[in-house]
Design an enzyme around this catalytic site. Sequence first.
Site, mmCIF file in Angstrom:
data_model
loop_
_atom_site.group_PDB
_atom_site.id
_atom_site.type_symbol
_atom_site.label_atom_id
_atom_site.label_comp_id
_atom_site.label_asym_id
_atom_site.label_seq_id
_atom_site.Cartn_x
_atom_site.Cartn_y
_atom_site.Cartn_z
ATOM 1 N N ARG A 214 0.850 -1.172 0.000
ATOM 2 C CA ARG A 214 0.000 0.000 0.000
ATOM 3 C C ARG A 214 0.897 1.236 0.000
ATOM 4 O O ARG A 214 2.111 1.133 0.170
ATOM 5 C CB ARG A 214 -0.952 -0.008 1.199
ATOM 6 C CG ARG A 214 -0.265 -0.424 2.502
ATOM 7 C CD ARG A 214 -0.857 0.200 3.694
ATOM 8 N NE ARG A 214 -0.701 1.639 3.636
ATOM 9 C CZ ARG A 214 0.457 2.274 3.885
ATOM 10 N NH1 ARG A 214 1.565 1.615 4.191
ATOM 11 N NH2 ARG A 214 0.528 3.591 3.808
ATOM 12 N N GLY A 215 0.275 2.413 -0.199
ATOM 13 C CA GLY A 215 1.071 3.622 -0.356
ATOM 14 C C GLY A 215 1.278 3.833 -1.854
ATOM 15 O O GLY A 215 1.658 2.898 -2.572
ATOM 16 N N ALA A 216 1.032 5.063 -2.295
ATOM 17 C CA ALA A 216 0.988 5.325 -3.744
ATOM 18 C C ALA A 216 2.248 4.858 -4.492
ATOM 19 O O ALA A 216 2.142 4.126 -5.483
ATOM 20 C CB ALA A 216 0.717 6.808 -3.965
ATOM 21 N N ARG B 255 -7.104 -0.444 -7.481
ATOM 22 C CA ARG B 255 -7.384 0.672 -6.565
ATOM 23 C C ARG B 255 -7.490 1.949 -7.412
ATOM 24 O O ARG B 255 -6.667 2.174 -8.289
ATOM 25 C CB ARG B 255 -6.286 0.828 -5.492
ATOM 26 C CG ARG B 255 -6.273 -0.335 -4.497
ATOM 27 C CD ARG B 255 -5.416 -0.035 -3.285
ATOM 28 N NE ARG B 255 -6.059 0.904 -2.380
ATOM 29 C CZ ARG B 255 -5.453 1.448 -1.317
ATOM 30 N NH1 ARG B 255 -4.188 1.141 -1.035
ATOM 31 N NH2 ARG B 255 -6.088 2.303 -0.530
ATOM 32 N N GLN C 226 -2.845 3.221 9.771
ATOM 33 C CA GLN C 226 -1.520 3.264 9.137
ATOM 34 C C GLN C 226 -0.503 3.991 10.015
ATOM 35 O O GLN C 226 0.696 3.840 9.845
ATOM 36 C CB GLN C 226 -1.606 3.958 7.768
ATOM 37 C CG GLN C 226 -2.159 3.092 6.657
ATOM 38 C CD GLN C 226 -3.646 3.286 6.478
ATOM 39 O OE1 GLN C 226 -4.355 3.656 7.411
ATOM 40 N NE2 GLN C 226 -4.143 3.043 5.285
ATOM 41 N N ASP D 38 -1.499 10.833 -2.546
ATOM 42 C CA ASP D 38 -1.807 9.753 -3.482
ATOM 43 C C ASP D 38 -2.041 10.266 -4.885
ATOM 44 O O ASP D 38 -1.950 9.517 -5.858
ATOM 45 C CB ASP D 38 -3.027 8.970 -2.994
ATOM 46 C CG ASP D 38 -2.669 8.189 -1.740
ATOM 47 O OD1 ASP D 38 -2.716 8.785 -0.642
ATOM 48 O OD2 ASP D 38 -2.304 7.012 -1.868
ATOM 49 N N ASN E 127 -5.087 12.794 -0.318
ATOM 50 C CA ASN E 127 -4.316 11.906 0.569
ATOM 51 C C ASN E 127 -5.299 11.185 1.488
ATOM 52 O O ASN E 127 -6.518 11.383 1.400
ATOM 53 C CB ASN E 127 -3.272 12.727 1.359
ATOM 54 C CG ASN E 127 -2.271 11.846 2.080
ATOM 55 O OD1 ASN E 127 -1.691 10.949 1.486
ATOM 56 N ND2 ASN E 127 -2.065 12.087 3.364
ATOM 57 N N LYS E 128 -4.780 10.394 2.366
ATOM 58 C CA LYS E 128 -5.601 9.573 3.273
ATOM 59 C C LYS E 128 -6.677 10.396 3.984
ATOM 60 O O LYS E 128 -6.431 11.539 4.373
ATOM 61 C CB LYS E 128 -4.670 8.903 4.280
ATOM 62 C CG LYS E 128 -5.305 7.970 5.275
ATOM 63 C CD LYS E 128 -6.161 6.897 4.646
ATOM 64 C CE LYS E 128 -5.426 6.033 3.639
ATOM 65 N NZ LYS E 128 -6.332 5.133 2.877
HETATM 66 O O1 MRU Z 1 -4.686 3.459 1.578
HETATM 67 P P1 MRU Z 1 -3.191 3.577 1.644
HETATM 68 O O2 MRU Z 1 -2.619 3.074 2.924
HETATM 69 O O3 MRU Z 1 -2.510 2.997 0.417
HETATM 70 O O4 MRU Z 1 -2.940 5.151 1.614
HETATM 71 C C1 MRU Z 1 -1.643 5.648 1.674
HETATM 72 C C2 MRU Z 1 -1.580 7.111 1.854
HETATM 73 O O5 MRU Z 1 -2.575 7.794 1.872
HETATM 74 C C3 MRU Z 1 -0.228 7.728 1.938
HETATM 75 O O6 MRU Z 1 -0.221 8.837 2.799
HETATM 76 C C4 MRU Z 1 0.148 8.179 0.529
HETATM 77 O O7 MRU Z 1 0.129 7.090 -0.354
HETATM 78 C C5 MRU Z 1 1.460 8.777 0.461
HETATM 79 S S1 MRU Z 1 2.647 7.475 0.599
HETATM 80 C C6 MRU Z 1 4.128 7.856 0.208
#
Ligand code: MRU
Length: 367
Positions: free
Chosen positions: A53-55, A90, A203, A243, A253-254
């Site tokens: 996970r994470g962009a 996703r 997270q 993201d 973002n999240k």
């Molecule tokens: O749903 P996730 O855990 O994949 O979301 C991740 C985030 O929102 C991070 O803050 C974002 O990807 C930046 S990661 C370098």
Amino acid sequence: MKIDGRHYRSLWWNATADVLEIIDQRWLPHELRIQPVATLQDFADAIREMRVRGAPLIGATAAYGMARAMADDPSDQALDAAHRFLSDTRPTAVNLRWALDRCRDALRPLPPDRRAAAALELAHAIAEEDVEINRRIGEHGLKLIRDIAARKPAGEPVRILTHCNAGWIATVDWGTATSPIYQAHDAGIALHVWVDETRPRNQGALTAWELGSHGVPHAYVVDNAGGHLMQHGLVDMVIVGTDRTTRRGDVCNKIGTYLKALAARDNGVPFYVALPSPTIDWTVADGVAEIPIEERAAAEVTHVQGRAADGRVASVQVTPRGTGAANPAFDVTPARLVTALITERGICPATPEGLAGLFPELARAAE
Ligand code: MRU
């Protein structure tokens, strides 16, 4: 970065077994489980189920997924089908589409018998680039932290609030928002990081685990604590990841990031976004209107996962049986609330001119 003194990346290619190895993030921070990702279906599942996970990490994983698909069947049809199959996993992080488009565009002109090797090489290149991008984001962000440290009484830590996990585990290495933090800590600057819990999937626990492994002082706080901490002068800066960032600087973002930005603005706290260039969506201007927001399963809200008293990782229900839940996974912080974007090429205002000034060739290519 390091776990128990040993250097890890969040993924690596196992050439002997011809599989991608990942750290299965569903078990962190409680258990370190390394898992092979072998088939195209495994790649899609790993992204959808948030084993990765994470962009940036999603983008790199998808590139290895394309390599898997080309090793199985290098035809034009298989190339398009793998692109579609992995894109559907996703919807919000644009790095996924960026990596898949880059692979398809590079592989399409090649004769099929050369595609498998080229796809694997490209996946390695995307992973390496991610590491270097994040290292540079850290160098630029370090200057901001240094400036704040220089204005504080000697020995007083720079207090940074972060949301979600934009750490090394969300990228191939370093992290985006955490890269300046790691580099500042390594440079001997005293820090204290407020780690937002980040419900529903917590997270923040990954961020706390990372920071703890690296020796960075931090405290885990519930998502609603940020405004209070800022009102009492306990936050010097906010740094978050992204993201998808639009060409005018709106930041997706999240979920919960927007509320932190509002509180930061109300309290005069600078709000920075660590932004690797593959996370810029040059095709989109208005983030609120145009970015698709992933809606995830209600069970992520109604249940929480943690370590039970007997040591096992368990899930418990926090709501009354039958209560429904909504679970939008991301939100959009309008550019006007962002103090600046920290990119691999330097720091810029969250404006069309700011982004195009640092990445003129990418802005032109999207026109
Ligand atoms: O749903 P996730 O855990 O994949 O979301 C991740 C985030 O929102 C991070 O803050 C974002 O990807 C930046 S990661 C370098």
